[in-house]
Design an enzyme around this catalytic site. Sequence first.
Site, PDB file in Angstrom:
ATOM      1  N   TYR A  62       1.050  -1.240  -0.032  1.00  0.00           N
ATOM      2  CA  TYR A  62      -0.038   0.101  -0.031  1.00  0.00           C
ATOM      3  C   TYR A  62       0.761   1.278   0.083  1.00  0.00           C
ATOM      4  O   TYR A  62       0.349   2.247  -0.588  1.00  0.00           O
ATOM      5  CB  TYR A  62      -0.883   0.069   1.136  1.00  0.00           C
ATOM      6  CG  TYR A  62      -2.252  -0.871   1.047  1.00  0.00           C
ATOM      7  CD1 TYR A  62      -2.159  -2.129   1.009  1.00  0.00           C
ATOM      8  CD2 TYR A  62      -3.588  -0.216   0.993  1.00  0.00           C
ATOM      9  CE1 TYR A  62      -3.320  -2.818   0.721  1.00  0.00           C
ATOM     10  CE2 TYR A  62      -4.762  -0.823   0.999  1.00  0.00           C
ATOM     11  CZ  TYR A  62      -4.708  -2.204   0.789  1.00  0.00           C
ATOM     12  OH  TYR A  62      -5.831  -2.873   0.740  1.00  0.00           O
ATOM     13  N   LYS A 110       4.065 -15.693   3.245  1.00  0.00           N
ATOM     14  CA  LYS A 110       4.221 -16.190   2.113  1.00  0.00           C
ATOM     15  C   LYS A 110       5.730 -16.490   2.054  1.00  0.00           C
ATOM     16  O   LYS A 110       6.503 -16.049   0.945  1.00  0.00           O
ATOM     17  CB  LYS A 110       3.556 -15.313   0.719  1.00  0.00           C
ATOM     18  CG  LYS A 110       3.715 -16.209  -0.414  1.00  0.00           C
ATOM     19  CD  LYS A 110       2.759 -17.253  -0.533  1.00  0.00           C
ATOM     20  CE  LYS A 110       2.741 -18.295  -1.769  1.00  0.00           C
ATOM     21  NZ  LYS A 110       1.931 -19.224  -1.866  1.00  0.00           N
ATOM     22  N   ASP A 118      -2.090 -18.806   1.238  1.00  0.00           N
ATOM     23  CA  ASP A 118      -3.089 -19.371   0.616  1.00  0.00           C
ATOM     24  C   ASP A 118      -3.696 -20.363   1.484  1.00  0.00           C
ATOM     25  O   ASP A 118      -4.903 -20.859   1.363  1.00  0.00           O
ATOM     26  CB  ASP A 118      -2.247 -20.089  -0.657  1.00  0.00           C
ATOM     27  CG  ASP A 118      -0.961 -20.719  -0.385  1.00  0.00           C
ATOM     28  OD1 ASP A 118      -0.596 -20.766   0.780  1.00  0.00           O
ATOM     29  OD2 ASP A 118      -0.375 -21.384  -1.368  1.00  0.00           O
ATOM     30  N   ASP A 177      -5.994  -7.313   4.269  1.00  0.00           N
ATOM     31  CA  ASP A 177      -7.202  -6.811   3.571  1.00  0.00           C
ATOM     32  C   ASP A 177      -8.228  -7.739   2.894  1.00  0.00           C
ATOM     33  O   ASP A 177      -9.355  -7.930   3.132  1.00  0.00           O
ATOM     34  CB  ASP A 177      -6.769  -5.787   2.498  1.00  0.00           C
ATOM     35  CG  ASP A 177      -7.897  -5.186   1.691  1.00  0.00           C
ATOM     36  OD1 ASP A 177      -8.684  -4.801   2.247  1.00  0.00           O
ATOM     37  OD2 ASP A 177      -7.803  -5.325   0.508  1.00  0.00           O
ATOM     38  N   ASP A 195     -11.712  -9.485   4.710  1.00  0.00           N
ATOM     39  CA  ASP A 195     -13.280  -9.569   3.850  1.00  0.00           C
ATOM     40  C   ASP A 195     -13.812 -11.188   3.871  1.00  0.00           C
ATOM     41  O   ASP A 195     -14.745 -11.287   3.973  1.00  0.00           O
ATOM     42  CB  ASP A 195     -13.057  -9.077   2.453  1.00  0.00           C
ATOM     43  CG  ASP A 195     -13.324  -7.681   2.226  1.00  0.00           C
ATOM     44  OD1 ASP A 195     -13.033  -6.830   3.171  1.00  0.00           O
ATOM     45  OD2 ASP A 195     -13.753  -7.386   1.069  1.00  0.00           O
TER      46      ASP A 195
HETATM   47  C1  IPM Z   1     -10.371  -1.616   3.633  1.00  0.00           C
HETATM   48  C2  IPM Z   1     -10.794  -0.935   2.338  1.00  0.00           C
HETATM   49  C3  IPM Z   1      -9.526  -0.161   2.092  1.00  0.00           C
HETATM   50  C4  IPM Z   1      -8.239  -1.071   1.991  1.00  0.00           C
HETATM   51  C5  IPM Z   1      -9.569   0.379   0.731  1.00  0.00           C
HETATM   52  C6  IPM Z   1     -11.163   1.306   0.610  1.00  0.00           C
HETATM   53  C7  IPM Z   1      -8.474   1.409   0.476  1.00  0.00           C
HETATM   54  O1  IPM Z   1     -10.850  -2.196   1.559  1.00  0.00           O
HETATM   55  O2  IPM Z   1     -10.302  -0.975   4.688  1.00  0.00           O
HETATM   56  O3  IPM Z   1     -10.292  -2.893   3.866  1.00  0.00           O
HETATM   57  O4  IPM Z   1      -7.839  -1.482   1.122  1.00  0.00           O
HETATM   58  O5  IPM Z   1      -7.622  -0.869   3.224  1.00  0.00           O
HETATM   59 MN    MN Z   2     -10.655  -4.060   2.559  1.00  0.00          MN
END
Ligand code: IPM
Ligand code: MN
Length: 364
Positions: free
Chosen positions: A139, A187, A219, A243, A247
Site C-alpha cells: 500500500y 508467504k 493461501d 485486507d 473480507d
Molecule cells: C479496507 C478497504 C480499504 C483498504 C480501501 C478502501 C482503500 O478495502 O479498509 O479494507 O484496502 O484498506
Molecule cells: Mn478491504
Amino acid sequence: MKICTLAGDGVGIEVTREALRVLNAVAPQFGLEIETTDHLIGGAAITAIGDPYPEETRAACVKSDAVLLGAVGSPEYDDLPPNQRPEIGLLRLRQSLGGFANLRPARAFPALIGSSPLREDVFRGTDMMIVRELLGGLYFGEPRGVNDDNSEAFNTMRYSVAEIERVARVAFETARIRSKKLTSVDKANVLETSRLWRQTVTKVAEDYPDVTLDHLFVDACAMHLVTNPSRFDVIVTENLFGDILSDEAAVLTGSLGMLASATIGGQIDLYEPVHGSAPDIAGKNIANPLGAIASAAMLLRYTAKNEPAAVAIDKAIEKFLDEGHRTVDIAKISETSVSTSDAGEIVAKFAVEFAQSGQARHAV
Ligand code: IPM
Ligand code: MN
C-alpha cells in the site's frame, strides 16, 4: 472525549449517524462526555473542496481523541487519476493518524449462524480477531508507478523489522487476553518480506511464552478460513493479506455489514466498519449499521478504556439479533426487515437498558 466523525460517502453517512446515536445514548450512562464534530473525506471532500483528505479535516482529526469513519468511495470518481481518488483520502488519513495495527474481529453470532455461507457445523464457535498491519507493505512501498507508455506498472512490498515487531506485539497482547493462540500469516515460501516477517514474529514470541504461535502461508490460511474457521483465535498478517483475509472472514459471519474495526498504536485511534460505501444501496435507509455501531463500541473499549460501556453496546447488538430484528442484508426471504435508522434506534434503546441494569459491568 473529542471525536472527529468522517461519514464519507455512500452508506457511510447513514451508518455513522446510527453509530453516533448509540454512542450519544450510551456515553452519559457511564459518565463519559462526548463532543463530536463532522468533517469531509473521500468523494464528499473531492466534490466540496477538490481533495479527498482536505487540510482542515486533517487538522481536526489530529486534535481529536479518536476518529470515527463511515466509508469512502463512489463510482463517480472512478475516472480520476489514482492519486486523487477517494480511497487515497483514506490512506492519507491512516498515515496521518499513525495507527499501524488494524483489529478486525469476526465471530459467529448464534442468531445468525444460518446466514453464514458455511455449513452450520463448520462455522459454529468461530470467534477470531484479525490483526492487519496497516501502514506498510504494497500500500505504501516505494518505488511505485507506471512507466511512460503505460506498458508496465510496479509496486514495492517492503517491511522493516521495526514495523513487523510493533504489530506483532499488539497481536501477542491481543492473544494474551483471548485464547492465547496466535497464527502468523505470510508467504515465506516465496517472499523475502515474508521470511523476515516470520523470523521477526518468532523472535517476538520469546517474550510471550504463554501464547502459542503457529505460522501459515496465506493461501493455506484462505483455505482454512472456509474449512475450519473455528481453529483461529488471533491472526496477524501484513497489509494486503490482511485486507483480503478480513473480507473473507467477515463474510463468513453472514454479512460484511456486521463487522467493525479499530486501528490503534498511533497518536490517534481510528474506528471504521469493515464494509465499504455500497453505492448500490446508498441513501435508501436499508444499510446494516451494526458494523458502524460495533466500531463505536470498540472506540469505547480501546480509546475511552471503558469496557462496561463497550459491553453494553455489544450486548445490545446481540439482543437485537436474538430478538429477530434484521436489516435486509441478513434477513431471509420470509423475514421482514428493519431500516437503518430503526436498527440504530432499537440498539440504542437496548444499550441504555443494559447500562442501567448494571448487567454490562458483569459481562466479559
Ligand atoms: C479496507 C478497504 C480499504 C483498504 C480501501 C478502501 C482503500 O478495502 O479498509 O479494507 O484496502 O484498506
Ligand atoms: Mn478491504
